[in-house]
Every structure is written in structure tokens, then in C-alpha cells.
Write a protein that holds these residues in place. Sequence first.
Motif, PDB file in Angstrom:
ATOM      1  N   LEU D 173      29.217  76.582  86.729  1.00  0.00           N
ATOM      2  CA  LEU D 173      28.826  75.228  87.141  1.00  0.00           C
ATOM      3  C   LEU D 173      28.907  75.099  88.659  1.00  0.00           C
ATOM      4  CD1 LEU D 173      30.621  73.102  84.372  1.00  0.00           C
ATOM      5  CD2 LEU D 173      28.254  73.927  84.408  1.00  0.00           C
ATOM      6  N   ASP D 174      29.958  75.663  89.245  1.00  0.00           N
ATOM      7  CA  ASP D 174      30.083  75.637  90.714  1.00  0.00           C
ATOM      8  C   ASP D 174      28.895  76.345  91.360  1.00  0.00           C
ATOM      9  OD1 ASP D 174      32.469  74.218  90.988  1.00  0.00           O
ATOM     10  OD2 ASP D 174      33.691  76.014  90.676  1.00  0.00           O
ATOM     11  N   GLU D 175      28.560  77.500  90.799  1.00  0.00           N
ATOM     12  CA  GLU D 175      27.453  78.284  91.333  1.00  0.00           C
ATOM     13  C   GLU D 175      26.143  77.495  91.261  1.00  0.00           C
ATOM     14  OE1 GLU D 175      25.975  82.849  90.454  1.00  0.00           O
ATOM     15  OE2 GLU D 175      26.242  81.525  88.723  1.00  0.00           O
ATOM     16  N   ALA D 176      25.941  76.798  90.143  1.00  0.00           N
ATOM     17  CA  ALA D 176      24.708  76.027  89.976  1.00  0.00           C
ATOM     18  C   ALA D 176      24.683  74.821  90.907  1.00  0.00           C
ATOM     19  CB  ALA D 176      24.549  75.590  88.521  1.00  0.00           C
ATOM     20  N   ALA D 177      25.844  74.213  91.130  1.00  0.00           N
ATOM     21  CA  ALA D 177      25.912  73.076  92.052  1.00  0.00           C
ATOM     22  C   ALA D 177      25.564  73.539  93.465  1.00  0.00           C
ATOM     23  CB  ALA D 177      27.302  72.443  92.010  1.00  0.00           C
ATOM     24  N   GLU D 178      26.079  74.685  93.801  1.00  0.00           N
ATOM     25  CA  GLU D 178      25.793  75.237  95.129  1.00  0.00           C
ATOM     26  C   GLU D 178      24.300  75.581  95.241  1.00  0.00           C
ATOM     27  OE1 GLU D 178      27.564  78.826  98.004  1.00  0.00           O
ATOM     28  OE2 GLU D 178      28.477  78.359  96.044  1.00  0.00           O
ATOM     29  N   PHE D 179      23.771  76.182  94.191  1.00  0.00           N
ATOM     30  CA  PHE D 179      22.335  76.501  94.158  1.00  0.00           C
ATOM     31  C   PHE D 179      21.506  75.238  94.355  1.00  0.00           C
ATOM     32  CE2 PHE D 179      18.425  76.743  91.559  1.00  0.00           C
ATOM     33  CZ  PHE D 179      17.795  77.830  92.151  1.00  0.00           C
ATOM     34  N   GLY D 180      21.963  74.118  93.745  1.00  0.00           N
ATOM     35  CA  GLY D 180      21.243  72.849  93.858  1.00  0.00           C
ATOM     36  C   GLY D 180      21.643  72.067  95.108  1.00  0.00           C
ATOM     37  N   ARG D 181      22.511  72.634  95.894  1.00  0.00           N
ATOM     38  CA  ARG D 181      23.005  71.974  97.120  1.00  0.00           C
ATOM     39  C   ARG D 181      23.432  70.536  96.853  1.00  0.00           C
ATOM     40  NH1 ARG D 181      18.345  73.861 101.263  1.00  0.00           N
ATOM     41  NH2 ARG D 181      17.145  73.587  99.350  1.00  0.00           N
ATOM     42  N   LEU D 182      24.295  70.393  95.882  1.00  0.00           N
ATOM     43  CA  LEU D 182      24.721  69.046  95.509  1.00  0.00           C
ATOM     44  C   LEU D 182      26.212  69.024  95.215  1.00  0.00           C
ATOM     45  CD1 LEU D 182      25.303  68.868  92.152  1.00  0.00           C
ATOM     46  CD2 LEU D 182      22.842  69.243  92.151  1.00  0.00           C
ATOM     47  N   THR D 183      26.769  67.854  95.292  1.00  0.00           N
ATOM     48  CA  THR D 183      28.147  67.627  94.892  1.00  0.00           C
ATOM     49  C   THR D 183      28.151  66.624  93.746  1.00  0.00           C
ATOM     50  OG1 THR D 183      28.845  67.930  97.179  1.00  0.00           O
ATOM     51  CG2 THR D 183      30.427  66.875  95.683  1.00  0.00           C
ATOM     52  N   VAL D 184      28.787  67.009  92.666  1.00  0.00           N
ATOM     53  CA  VAL D 184      28.866  66.092  91.526  1.00  0.00           C
ATOM     54  C   VAL D 184      29.802  64.948  91.893  1.00  0.00           C
ATOM     55  CG1 VAL D 184      29.648  65.872  89.144  1.00  0.00           C
ATOM     56  CG2 VAL D 184      28.314  67.869  89.837  1.00  0.00           C
ATOM     57  N   ARG D 185      29.351  63.731  91.581  1.00  0.00           N
ATOM     58  CA  ARG D 185      30.130  62.540  91.930  1.00  0.00           C
ATOM     59  C   ARG D 185      30.557  61.802  90.662  1.00  0.00           C
ATOM     60  NH1 ARG D 185      25.740  60.534  96.312  1.00  0.00           N
ATOM     61  NH2 ARG D 185      25.098  59.232  94.541  1.00  0.00           N
ATOM     62  N   GLY D 186      31.556  60.979  90.781  1.00  0.00           N
ATOM     63  CA  GLY D 186      31.992  60.145  89.652  1.00  0.00           C
ATOM     64  C   GLY D 186      30.828  59.300  89.147  1.00  0.00           C
ATOM     65  N   GLY D 187      30.688  59.236  87.819  1.00  0.00           N
ATOM     66  CA  GLY D 187      29.610  58.445  87.217  1.00  0.00           C
ATOM     67  C   GLY D 187      28.309  59.198  87.035  1.00  0.00           C
ATOM     68  N   ASP D 188      28.220  60.412  87.591  1.00  0.00           N
ATOM     69  CA  ASP D 188      27.008  61.222  87.397  1.00  0.00           C
ATOM     70  C   ASP D 188      26.849  61.632  85.931  1.00  0.00           C
ATOM     71  OD1 ASP D 188      26.171  61.236  90.024  1.00  0.00           O
ATOM     72  OD2 ASP D 188      26.825  63.291  90.456  1.00  0.00           O
ATOM     73  N   ILE D 189      25.601  61.820  85.556  1.00  0.00           N
ATOM     74  CA  ILE D 189      25.321  62.461  84.276  1.00  0.00           C
ATOM     75  C   ILE D 189      24.845  63.869  84.587  1.00  0.00           C
ATOM     76  CG2 ILE D 189      23.867  62.422  82.220  1.00  0.00           C
ATOM     77  CD1 ILE D 189      23.774  59.344  82.555  1.00  0.00           C
ATOM     78  N   VAL D 190      25.521  64.851  84.005  1.00  0.00           N
ATOM     79  CA  VAL D 190      25.255  66.244  84.344  1.00  0.00           C
ATOM     80  C   VAL D 190      24.385  66.885  83.262  1.00  0.00           C
ATOM     81  CG1 VAL D 190      26.299  68.511  84.699  1.00  0.00           C
ATOM     82  CG2 VAL D 190      27.378  66.478  85.668  1.00  0.00           C
ATOM     83  N   LEU D 191      23.297  67.489  83.688  1.00  0.00           N
ATOM     84  CA  LEU D 191      22.439  68.242  82.775  1.00  0.00           C
ATOM     85  C   LEU D 191      22.625  69.723  83.064  1.00  0.00           C
ATOM     86  CD1 LEU D 191      19.166  66.093  83.074  1.00  0.00           C
ATOM     87  CD2 LEU D 191      21.262  65.658  81.771  1.00  0.00           C
ATOM     88  N   VAL D 192      23.041  70.463  82.053  1.00  0.00           N
ATOM     89  CA  VAL D 192      23.324  71.889  82.230  1.00  0.00           C
ATOM     90  C   VAL D 192      22.201  72.680  81.570  1.00  0.00           C
ATOM     91  CG1 VAL D 192      24.958  73.748  81.753  1.00  0.00           C
ATOM     92  CG2 VAL D 192      25.806  71.419  82.184  1.00  0.00           C
ATOM     93  N   ARG D 193      21.523  73.463  82.350  1.00  0.00           N
ATOM     94  CA  ARG D 193      20.399  74.220  81.795  1.00  0.00           C
ATOM     95  C   ARG D 193      20.758  75.676  81.548  1.00  0.00           C
ATOM     96  NH1 ARG D 193      16.345  77.273  84.062  1.00  0.00           N
ATOM     97  NH2 ARG D 193      14.632  77.671  82.603  1.00  0.00           N
ATOM     98  N   THR D 194      20.522  76.094  80.303  1.00  0.00           N
ATOM     99  CA  THR D 194      20.749  77.500  79.930  1.00  0.00           C
ATOM    100  C   THR D 194      19.432  78.255  79.780  1.00  0.00           C
ATOM    101  OG1 THR D 194      20.599  77.155  77.543  1.00  0.00           O
ATOM    102  CG2 THR D 194      22.769  76.790  78.556  1.00  0.00           C
ATOM    103  N   GLY D 195      18.349  77.508  79.562  1.00  0.00           N
ATOM    104  CA  GLY D 195      17.054  78.140  79.276  1.00  0.00           C
ATOM    105  C   GLY D 195      16.839  78.467  77.807  1.00  0.00           C
ATOM    106  N   ALA D 230      28.677  61.654  81.551  1.00  0.00           N
ATOM    107  CA  ALA D 230      28.081  62.214  80.333  1.00  0.00           C
ATOM    108  C   ALA D 230      27.501  63.577  80.677  1.00  0.00           C
ATOM    109  CB  ALA D 230      26.989  61.306  79.777  1.00  0.00           C
ATOM    110  N   VAL D 231      27.338  64.428  79.660  1.00  0.00           N
ATOM    111  CA  VAL D 231      26.806  65.777  79.858  1.00  0.00           C
ATOM    112  C   VAL D 231      25.783  66.061  78.755  1.00  0.00           C
ATOM    113  CG1 VAL D 231      27.346  68.251  79.953  1.00  0.00           C
ATOM    114  CG2 VAL D 231      28.990  66.582  80.827  1.00  0.00           C
ATOM    115  N   ALA D 232      24.684  66.688  79.123  1.00  0.00           N
ATOM    116  CA  ALA D 232      23.706  67.089  78.107  1.00  0.00           C
ATOM    117  C   ALA D 232      23.203  68.485  78.445  1.00  0.00           C
ATOM    118  CB  ALA D 232      22.535  66.109  78.070  1.00  0.00           C
ATOM    119  N   ASN D 233      22.721  69.200  77.435  1.00  0.00           N
ATOM    120  CA  ASN D 233      22.095  70.482  77.744  1.00  0.00           C
ATOM    121  C   ASN D 233      20.947  70.794  76.786  1.00  0.00           C
ATOM    122  OD1 ASN D 233      23.193  71.650  75.421  1.00  0.00           O
ATOM    123  ND2 ASN D 233      24.692  72.884  76.527  1.00  0.00           N
ATOM    124  N   ASP D 234      20.467  72.016  76.882  1.00  0.00           N
ATOM    125  CA  ASP D 234      19.217  72.415  76.220  1.00  0.00           C
ATOM    126  C   ASP D 234      19.465  73.379  75.071  1.00  0.00           C
ATOM    127  OD1 ASP D 234      20.150  74.418  77.870  1.00  0.00           O
ATOM    128  OD2 ASP D 234      18.206  74.872  78.777  1.00  0.00           O
TER     129      ASP D 234
END
Lengths: 308, 308, 308, 308
Positions: D173-195, D230-234
Motif C-alpha cells: 500500500l505504501d508503494e502504491a501511494a508513493e506511485f500515485g504521489r499521494l498521502t492518504v488522509r482521514g476520511g478518504d475512501i481507498v480503492l485497492v487495485r489488484t487487477g 472505507a475500502v473497496a477492491n476488485d
Amino acid sequence: MSLPAAFHDIAKRVNNWGRWGDDDEIGTLNLITEETVRGAAAAVRGGLRIPLALPLRQDGVQTGVIPGRVNPLHTMVQINQELFGPGTVATSDDMVTMGLQSATHWDALTHASHSGRLYNGRRADTITPHEGARFSGIDKAPPVVSRGVLLDVARAKGLDRLPGDHAVTPEDLDEAAEFGRLTVRGGDIVLVRTGQMQLFLGGDRHGYGYPSPGLSVRTPEWFHARDVAAVANDTLTFEIFPPEIENLWLPVHALHLVEMGMLQGQNWNLEALSTACAQEQRHTFLLSAMPEPFVGGTGTPVAPVAVL
Amino acid sequence: MSLPAAFHDIAKRVNNWGRWGDDDEIGTLNLITEETVRGAAAAVRGGLRIPLALPLRQDGVQTGVIPGRVNPLHTMVQINQELFGPGTVATSDDMVTMGLQSATHWDALTHASHSGRLYNGRRADTITPHEGARFSGIDKAPPVVSRGVLLDVARAKGLDRLPGDHAVTPEDLDEAAEFGRLTVRGGDIVLVRTGQMQLFLGGDRHGYGYPSPGLSVRTPEWFHARDVAAVANDTLTFEIFPPEIENLWLPVHALHLVEMGMLQGQNWNLEALSTACAQEQRHTFLLSAMPEPFVGGTGTPVAPVAVL
Amino acid sequence: MSLPAAFHDIAKRVNNWGRWGDDDEIGTLNLITEETVRGAAAAVRGGLRIPLALPLRQDGVQTGVIPGRVNPLHTMVQINQELFGPGTVATSDDMVTMGLQSATHWDALTHASHSGRLYNGRRADTITPHEGARFSGIDKAPPVVSRGVLLDVARAKGLDRLPGDHAVTPEDLDEAAEFGRLTVRGGDIVLVRTGQMQLFLGGDRHGYGYPSPGLSVRTPEWFHARDVAAVANDTLTFEIFPPEIENLWLPVHALHLVEMGMLQGQNWNLEALSTACAQEQRHTFLLSAMPEPFVGGTGTPVAPVAVL
Amino acid sequence: MSLPAAFHDIAKRVNNWGRWGDDDEIGTLNLITEETVRGAAAAVRGGLRIPLALPLRQDGVQTGVIPGRVNPLHTMVQINQELFGPGTVATSDDMVTMGLQSATHWDALTHASHSGRLYNGRRADTITPHEGARFSGIDKAPPVVSRGVLLDVARAKGLDRLPGDHAVTPEDLDEAAEFGRLTVRGGDIVLVRTGQMQLFLGGDRHGYGYPSPGLSVRTPEWFHARDVAAVANDTLTFEIFPPEIENLWLPVHALHLVEMGMLQGQNWNLEALSTACAQEQRHTFLLSAMPEPFVGGTGTPVAPVAVL
């Protein structure tokens, strides 16, 4: 709160738990023997077949008062679909969503419980969303074919239909048996006619449901004494409703289904049968009323037929 | 594309349109008379009752290959619900969603059409999503109680089950009738056993459906000549599948349902009946196979019972 | 019988067939551009989120008057089921049966047809039981996120709710826009509030449905002139019911869905939004009202949210 | 059998019971504030709208392995029905039967329980067939609109999709956040993609379901530390399946839903979003993912949309 002593007194007298073994799941259907069935076949005289089910349709007997009990909703999934290409033979398919107790039906023994128990002492919590009824589901019932007898209580009294506050008593049943010149035998399926169905057939769905004549709490002993296999009638609630004893709701359900282990049927259309029996002057017949074998079902639609 | 001449030749020979009047909606069920029914009752000897329906459950015979035909999905809407307050008698209710042709069922006459026509020349477009089948819906069927005969084709040949490419021919039916020492009579309901159901009962749903033995396109004339009222068997497709004649799909459906107006039944479990008939050395019985009266239905689940 | 000249006159003026190509299946949703969406995001000020859907439940807005349109029936298929063995993590699952137009919903363009035609001139008979709507099914809709504007007709008039015989006119819409100090822009989704929902929320389901205020046959031209993307309101019938012109039933449906190709929504609960907009003195917001992508669907439940 | 100490250790660290009061029914959705929503609106740049739901159809992701979880079955109840007489405007209506967790969906907090408890310590037996979930039903959820962030784990690793035995770790998740150049913040909804969704889209339903990459039991702490809403994925199972720890089934479900009170989503189609985010070089957006408010529902279909 618990059920009153009056209930438990009757319960003790009609209880069949253990009568056919601790593992029994079918109760009084045990009383239908091969001899009973031969007697049923012998009851066929002219060969008249009279269907007893209401049409299955969205404007059926349910009014929404009983939560979740939905009238049959019929939809087409295919209409004249040429599945194998243009110009080939076409087929139509349909689908239904319905409450198993919504129309002409049998209650399975598991439709009622009290004090945490089902028929034969099974725990009530053996009914689950996942499995339905693990014990005594309607799929466990053997074929319901036996001699049928019509106890035409309304006609015996010279009435079109019983008034809404009439509790059908053992005396009423005796009177109707005499009217029909018959003796109820072990293994018989008894159909009790009140005439209440006329309200539904006449368009009054709400009046049909409430108030309703129906079986008195005193009748289970009558059926028990005669080793009746099953009982059905032409009302929504089966028993007198509102009940005879204040705050004692559905006692006949509890006595028949839980204590005796006896199938009971509701919303049977007995009007044509009443006319035919009166004309033929015979109130006994072969009755076939096969449950649809829903695995774990606590009820089932049924399309009964009387063969006179 | 249209249906081949081979089809139309047979169609002409078995066609019953107009035979019972232009308004007729029930076809060969007209052939069940009161005399037939008396004969059915007379066929009861020992009083044995054998159910012929598969259990209704989500892992039923449908595999998803036929679009929209869903296995019964049974859910509980109430479990031990004390509707009248704590400590009162509790009830359980359930609901089902199912394809009317998904399990042991009758096809209504309207289940098939060809060339834009239904039985008795009705237009195919009289089936609508709103009403279902306006004519010849399953609710129009009179009670389906008659003499049943088992033509045990597999057992007559000394086989457990017919191979998947076996088309049941008129000669096979003759052989099975002889094996059962019976003569098919007008108004009889004929049950044709292939043994294919063993595949499903053994856990092979896909193998059960395809390839499948079943009735040959040559058999409708055999049933027609004998004034049979209805035919059912123990397969998913009823007729040999894939078909005998290339690109002529579902010809037996079209001949029975559209041309003759004859009910046909599928997915009937004839295994126990086969054993019983062999033991009793009788292949005739009273058969009750009541349709559930779905208004406008092009099919219906059925819980048939043979009474020997 | 055919539709009157008065209808065809308006139809000609608002018709969008071919406007976005002969293959277009989404109509006025084409008007929502990326610029529109940026404008929608810019309409968010405080960050208040207001849901506009009614709860989905069996005692929803449907009364049975519209055949086949069933309120959501929710059942549990598993409750705390330990699928992987005793003591493991348990799960609960549920199921629903519902009419796609039964609750807060969008009508797909294919919900209405007239003279045998759907939006963009497609043949009406391209809707089949097998496929649903082959063209312009709700699954074809792009994401419905745009700027929303509330035209609070009732509040603009100082009324709690419009009377049952009030047809909302173009003048009413102008008045409400002025009250909200807003200008409707191309691509906007317009929410028209009548206050009629108060009847349902107050327990009067029948009064909610009939008689009902709603859009006048004169309003489609108003929406057309402003390139509105979609319109929704807080009534069962959307348009004034019974209609303004005798025997001209559902003209607004035909104009919006068939002629313009414009989504319309019904049974939206605009009460909380009305209060919030009045308090904030802003009647524009980001609106997300995503259709559930039912393949071939002619409608869809929707859970809209306004973000102010 | 009970859950292992390893589970309880994590549970203690992520538990949110009482954090928002003893009566709280919405858990981490409390973390979406008006400020969060303003931030979400600010994340909209170009105005691109990307839908994340799979089409709702009978050949959806369910294979029958999970009992009772049925793919959407869509039927037409009316097609071009001229309800008000011949030649009038016609309407089409449809109906659906579906498992609430069968397609792209949110699990409600009540979808999982363990040790007899639901989120916030509620008793698991407060879920009943009659009412569904009395507490924390999906109808209780406030509008789910917030900032969305895509953690594109597969793309960050240069893979089309993660292998079936890949447990997504906090490091991933850290690696993907860095790849997306983003910082997860409180209240965010996180979408995790596995493909993993590519398997379903490519026609391999069974391969999609099993084996499946998914969240590691170590990730709930990562979400907890960041106050994710909240968290969702594929994937079908959400968490790595079969699980990392033998006989510890569905631990992430139990941690997210029961301990943290955090919504989780499955079967989200993140393929188009992945492409768009890579092109735009932005992995944050406004996300609207409104639950359908099924009263007492333990899940809901959802049609999420990302607005970039």
C-alpha cells in the motif's frame, strides 16, 4: 408471558411426541396406511374431479397484513424465443416469486413453534435462514393422498356461510358428519367448510381475512380422538380470528402443528366441492393434495383435487 | 428459415386443432373422461404411493444453460416470529423464486409455438409479459388425474439407463408396453423411463442435461394413435438431444404442444416407480399430477404421485 | 385511437432524434460535459451531503395499483452463518425482489414508447422479455453526475405542498428559479419540488399517488429550451395526474423519454434538501444520481445525493 | 473452536467500539466530515467521470459457490403496455431478484460477526429474518461521498495483475501511494487495485473467484492508522483467499466490519480508473458510492463513480 394453563391442558391430551419414535418428522401422516389408500380409491364412484386451489395470481388473498407473505408474482422470462435461430420452434418460460403460505397451501409442521419447541420436541432454532427447517420440512412429507371427507358445517346449518365470529366446535363437526352421513376414520383428511371463501370470491379480500370464522380451540381433541391425518379449510387464518380466549393467539396452530404433528391447510376453495357433494349426496372421496417438496420449507402451495 | 417438410408431414397427421372446438384451450386433456378416472381408481391395488418429484432446491437440475430458468431459491421471511408478542405462539414463513420449468414440471401447451402459432391456431403474440398466456395458460387445465402407465424403456431392454444418443422410438414404446403387459388406452398418461435421471441423482448435472436420450420425432404419432392424454419422462429436454434431424430443434415439443395440444412433463423421477412396478409386476396405476394454477403460466412445477 | 394533434405539435418542437447521431442511446445525457462536471464540483461550498432516496422497504410507495410494480421485498439468505466451521467468522447475506420503478428511481428512455417507437426512432418491439431493452437500456447511461438545481415550486409559492390538481407550469419553474436566484444551464439536472412527498412520509400512500400535482405538458419545452440533462421530482406519477387534457395520458413521459431522450426521476425525497437550500440560500449543488447498470433495464432504483 | 490469539491481538489494536458513542451504527463513516467533502470536490480537475460498477446481469460474478448469493435476474413485467387503452402512450416495467452482495457492492457492517458480536458490541442475534439487521443496517449509512484514492498495487509493481497467492501488504500500500504521489488522509475512501478483475472480464468466472489476491490480515492496522473511511477492491473475496493463516477464514472481514466498523466493497471494476489515473498522473478524485438504503440490509449493490 407464557401460554395459559388452558392451552397446556389441551396440549397434554393431544400430544403425539414420541408416538412414532423420537426421530419422526411427519406426525399424523403416519396414519395414512396402504389400507387407508385402498379405501380412498374405493371412495371414487362417478369419476368426477374437483380442483380445490385458488388461481395463483398477484391479486390473491394476501393483503399485506402478514409481513413478507407475498401473493404470487408471475413474470415471463422468455416469450416465443427462437433459441436455436430464426424460424425454429420457439419457447416461452416463466418465473414466480411467492410466499409459500400465500395461496392455497399446507402449513408444514414447522410453520409454528411455541416455548422454543417444534413438533416432536425439536428445538425451534433448528430452523435457520440457511437451511430452512432442518427437521419436519415440507420435503419430508410422504405423499398426501388419502380418503377425504367434507364436513360442510355451513350447509349442514342451512347457511351460505358462517358469520365472522363463529368458532367451529366439535358439536358442529358432529353435525356436519351426520349431515354428510359419514363416519370419520383414522387416516382421513378432513375438509371443514365455513363458506368464508365466498367473501374473497366476491371481491372482498379484507373481509375474507378478518374477522373470520374458523376452528375452535376445542376441535384438536376431536381430530385427535379420530386419528385424523390432516385438516384443511376455506379461511385465511384456519382458526377463529380474533381468537376465543383473550390474548391466546393461534392456539389451534400450536396444537395441530407442534403438539399433534398434523398438517393443516388454508385458503382451500371448497365451494364447488360443496355443491358436488350435496348433489351426489356423498361427502367422501379420494383426495390428492401433494406438497411441493421445498427442501426445508415450512409450507407449500398445493393444488388439491377431490375425486368423487 | 422455416421448418422442414418432414416436420410438416407429421404435423398434419397429428394435428388436433378444432377437434374439441375452436375455443378449446386444453387439448388432449379432453380425453380424460369420468370413465377414465374410474379406471384409474380401479388401477389402485395395494395402496402404495410413490412420489415422482425431485426435491425443490437451489442445486436443482438447472445449470444456467437455459437463460432465465432458475432453480428454486428458498428463503425464510420469518423464523419463529412471535407476531402477537413475547411468549406467544410463533410462526415461520418462507418465500420462493423459481422458474416454472426449472424442476419436475409440466409444460403448458403455450410453452412452445412455431410459425407464429400456438395450439388450436391461436396467435403466438397472445402471450405477453403483462398477462402471460391469454389462452391455454396452465391455469386452464382441468385436474390432471388419470390412469398412469409406466413404459420402462430402459428396464425392458435390460439396461440401467439408455445411452445419451438413444432416440426412443415407437418400437421401443411397444416393447416397453409388452414388458409391462399393458395396453395403452385413451386418456392414459404415459410415463416414459430412460433412466437418465440416474446421472443427476448421482451428482452429474451437466451429464444429465446433455447429451440426453429422449423421445424420437416418430413418437408423437404413436401417442396420437392411442389418444394419450399426456406424456412425461425423466430427462431435461424430453426429446432426444441433440436432435435426430440436423437443425430441426425441439420438433417433439412443437408436435405435442402446438399440433396435438398435449401436456408434456420433464424431470420426473421415475426410479422408485420403476423398482416398484417391477416388484409388483404391474405398470399401471392411478396418477395424480396436478398443475399449480398459475394464471397465464406456460408451465408449472408439479409433485406427481403414482398410487399402485 | 391515436395521440392528439396537441401532442404532436409539442413533440415536433422538442424532438431530439438524430441530434446526437442515429446510433445514440443516451439522449440529453450527452449534454453533461466535462465542463458541466467542473461546474458541478464548483457548486460544492460547505460540504453538506443530503441523500434523496426513500428507504427501500416492503411498505414503500407502491400500493398495487400499477400491475407488477412490487415494493422491495428483502429477505435474509444467511444469518451469522459460520461457513467455514463452528467458531469461525460468520457472515450474513440478503436478497431482494423489487420492481425497478418501485421506489426512488430513474425511468430509462425505454420506459415509455408511443406509436410503436422509442427514443431516436428505435422500434418499440426491440424490448423483449429475453433481453429487456436492446437499445437505450439503463446500462447504457453514462455516469449521472452533474450540477443539480432545486426548483422549489411549493416553497416559492409559500406553500407546504402544491394541491393535488396543480399542474406545474413553465411560469412556476421561472418563479422557482427566481426564488432560488439561479439560472438553469445546459447539462443541469433539475429537481422540481411539489411537496407531495409529505403525504407519503405522513403515512398516506394512496393520497400520495392520486391525485397528484406534477409537471404540465407545457414544461418539456421549457426543459428543452434550456438543454436540461435530466429532471426528477417528488411524486409517484411525475406529471400531473389525472392529466390536463382528457384522455391524453402520460404525455410528459412520452415527450421526455421518447421525443427528447431525457431521463426522468420519480419518488425523490426533496424535503431535507428544500430545508437545507432555504437555510443556505443556495439552490445549486453537485448531484450524483448513479443508475444501477441493469442490462436491458427500463428503469433503475437510484440513491441520489446532493452535495452543497 | 475459537479465533486464534493472532487475530485478537490485531483486533485489540484496531477496535473502534465506543469511539463514536455506544449507540453509533456507522463506524468509520463518521470520519467523513464536511471538510473532507470540500476536499473531495477540490480533487475534481478535468471533470472526467468513471463508473466502477459491473453490469448487472444473470451471468455475473457469482458461480453458485456461495449459497444463496444469486446473480441479478432481470425480468420484464410489462412491455409497451398501453395501460390507458389502445393507441395511448405505452410503458415498460421490469423487476429484479438479486443477492445484495452478488455484484459490485458494499458490505454493511453487519455482513460479518464473530464470537456472537457485531460492530460496537451489538449482539449478532439482533439480525433476524423478519427485520434484517436491527442495528447498522445499510440504510443507516450516511451518504458515501468523499475523496477517493486509488492505490494501484498492480500497476505500481509493473504488473497487469497480482498473482492469485499475493496478499497485499502494508508495504504494498505504501508503494502504491508513493506511485500515485499521494498521502492518504482521514476520511478518504481507498480503492485497492489488484487487477484480478481482468480474469472475470476475460470470461474466467471461476478463476476470478479462486484463488484470489487480496488484502492481508496486516492491512487493517494500516487503514486504522490513517483513519480511512472505507475500502473497496476488485476481487470477489476482498481478502487474500485462501487465507494467509491456516484455518483463519475471513479475518479481514472481521477486523474491518466488526472491530473497526469500516465499510468494505467488492467486485469493483477499477480497470478504466487505473488507465485514467495513469494518464492523468493523478490518483485522487471525488468518489460517490451511494448505498441503496435497504432497510435492515447487510449489504447493497452500488454504482460508484470517480470524478477526476
